[in-house]
Design an enzyme around this catalytic site. Sequence first.
Site, PDB file in Angstrom:
ATOM      1  N   ASN A 136      -9.422  -6.070   4.102  1.00  9.11           N
ATOM      2  CA  ASN A 136      -8.679  -6.988   3.236  1.00  9.11           C
ATOM      3  C   ASN A 136      -8.304  -8.284   3.949  1.00  9.11           C
ATOM      4  O   ASN A 136      -8.588  -9.360   3.476  1.00  9.11           O
ATOM      5  CB  ASN A 136      -7.410  -6.319   2.707  1.00  9.11           C
ATOM      6  CG  ASN A 136      -7.711  -5.127   1.812  1.00  9.11           C
ATOM      7  OD1 ASN A 136      -8.747  -5.081   1.163  1.00  9.11           O
ATOM      8  ND2 ASN A 136      -6.812  -4.168   1.789  1.00  9.11           N
ATOM      9  N   GLU A 140       7.477  -9.761   1.947  1.00  7.14           N
ATOM     10  CA  GLU A 140       6.533 -10.542   1.141  1.00  7.14           C
ATOM     11  C   GLU A 140       6.444  -9.969  -0.263  1.00  7.14           C
ATOM     12  O   GLU A 140       6.626 -10.650  -1.254  1.00  7.14           O
ATOM     13  CB  GLU A 140       5.136 -10.501   1.752  1.00  7.14           C
ATOM     14  CG  GLU A 140       5.060 -10.862   3.191  1.00  7.14           C
ATOM     15  CD  GLU A 140       3.776 -10.342   3.788  1.00  7.14           C
ATOM     16  OE1 GLU A 140       2.947 -11.187   4.175  1.00  7.14           O
ATOM     17  OE2 GLU A 140       3.579  -9.119   3.842  1.00  7.14           O
ATOM     18  N   GLY A 199       0.796  -1.223   0.000  1.00  5.48           N
ATOM     19  CA  GLY A 199       0.000   0.000   0.000  1.00  5.48           C
ATOM     20  C   GLY A 199       0.826   1.269   0.000  1.00  5.48           C
ATOM     21  O   GLY A 199       2.055   1.256   0.126  1.00  5.48           O
TER      22      GLY A 199
END
Length: 503
Positions: free
Chosen positions: A383, A293, A270
């Site tokens: 999310n 990640e 983000g």
Amino acid sequence: MTKEDSRIERIKYAPYRERIIAAEQAALLIHDQAVVGASGFTKAGDSKSVLPAFAQRAAKENVAITLITGASLGQTTDADLATNNALIRRMPFQADAVLRKTINSGQVKYIDQHLSETIEQLQEKHIPQVEIAIIEATYINEEGFIIPTTSIGNSAYFASVAKKIIIEVNTAIPLSIEGIHDNCVPKKQPRREIIPIHTVEDKIGESFIRLNPKNVVGVVFSSIEDTPALLPEPDHKTSAISQHLLNFFEEEVKKGKLTYALLPLQAGIGKVANAVLTGFKHGPFENLTMYSEVLQDSTFDLIDAGKMTFASGSSITVTEECYNRLLENFDQYKDKLVLRPQNISNAPEVIRRLGIIAINTAIEFDIYGNVNSTHIGGNKMMNGIGGSGDFARNAYLSIFVTQAASKDNNVISHVLPMVSHVDHTEHDVDILVTDIGLADLRGLSPRERAEVIIENCAHPDYRDELRDYFDRAVKEVGGHTPHILEEAYKFHIRFKNTGSMKS
């Protein structure tokens, strides 16, 4: 060589050439109620042909699946599957607004998991077993094994256990990407081997995804690029958060706790996390490394600036501009990257061993340091927890960032008396940062934490009310973690009733 010949050349295992089918034919191989494991991690390396074709099939037939991926999918795949009632269950992460609505209505059963645990739960049969795997490939080697594309996620495990495997060969991915992948499937508990990763550069597996060629039932071609990330330029809030963190790290260096190379960095997805990392371009830090990640624009900006020497992740999720720059010049980055399965990139053992500095985004946090990163208003999924929990609990430093207040006239405070949902308890949170300031919570009791958080992180519009709440909780209720339960959620209740958290 014709275009068709160049496509066929990507299938170096001759028997598969007889199994080339259209996406629509592949979709027919997915039976109703199937458990499908598909490649894809945060819009990268996902199924761009077969799953969309299955969504179109579901629009005409009453068929639905349980879908397990690495993380979120790109394009409109999750939305199309949800709209056409093609999903029974979805795990372990998603980031689609349409799917989100069906999850919050109860139509789709969503299992929000730590990303390191999905394979473990499959191995132990805690969740339904994968029957069909759909894996994106750059090409197929002479043994019939898959050279992955821009993510690995859970693909290596799915391919190792599925009785039916559909391979999507994506000709939009340059062949030069081969060599950055490090695939392995750890054994199940209890006598699992040590993961021998001691530096971010270490590789422990193979550059391809191993499978049983007899299980491959179809090969589909696609030429669709990954959905680009949407990352606006850093604004005054994200820039302020970044600067607070840079100042903090400089102080840690001065105290002798860190060097200017810091320790391996992890950052959530983000705009906030990306902007925070981008700020490292302007600081004194150098020889940085990453064990994370998702590799975002900031990763490659830091590599280009000579600030970062190596980055390990599970996927590459970048904007269109960065995507084009990366693929056109991939040889320049190749020796500085590795992509791993997510149960390796997110392995608590490795995170703890390497001493990761974890920087993740909060939706809200409370005056004692508990963090909500998944729910809006306590009941609506946004999310998912993703990998933030894997890193927060095991990092050398667990840092959460968010803006202090948001919306027009700052009607929402992100610093609260009590969070509406807890994903990361106070025990797993070391540093909190907003655009107002930074709170170092290490070694502080709950009451000390509250004072530091309110003073350093709360927006001025809410600071007095938070301070009043805490003072009265101490005097009127007391206890180790003072709370006035009748008022603990007053900010949320006020917002629900009036559209503003302001009194």
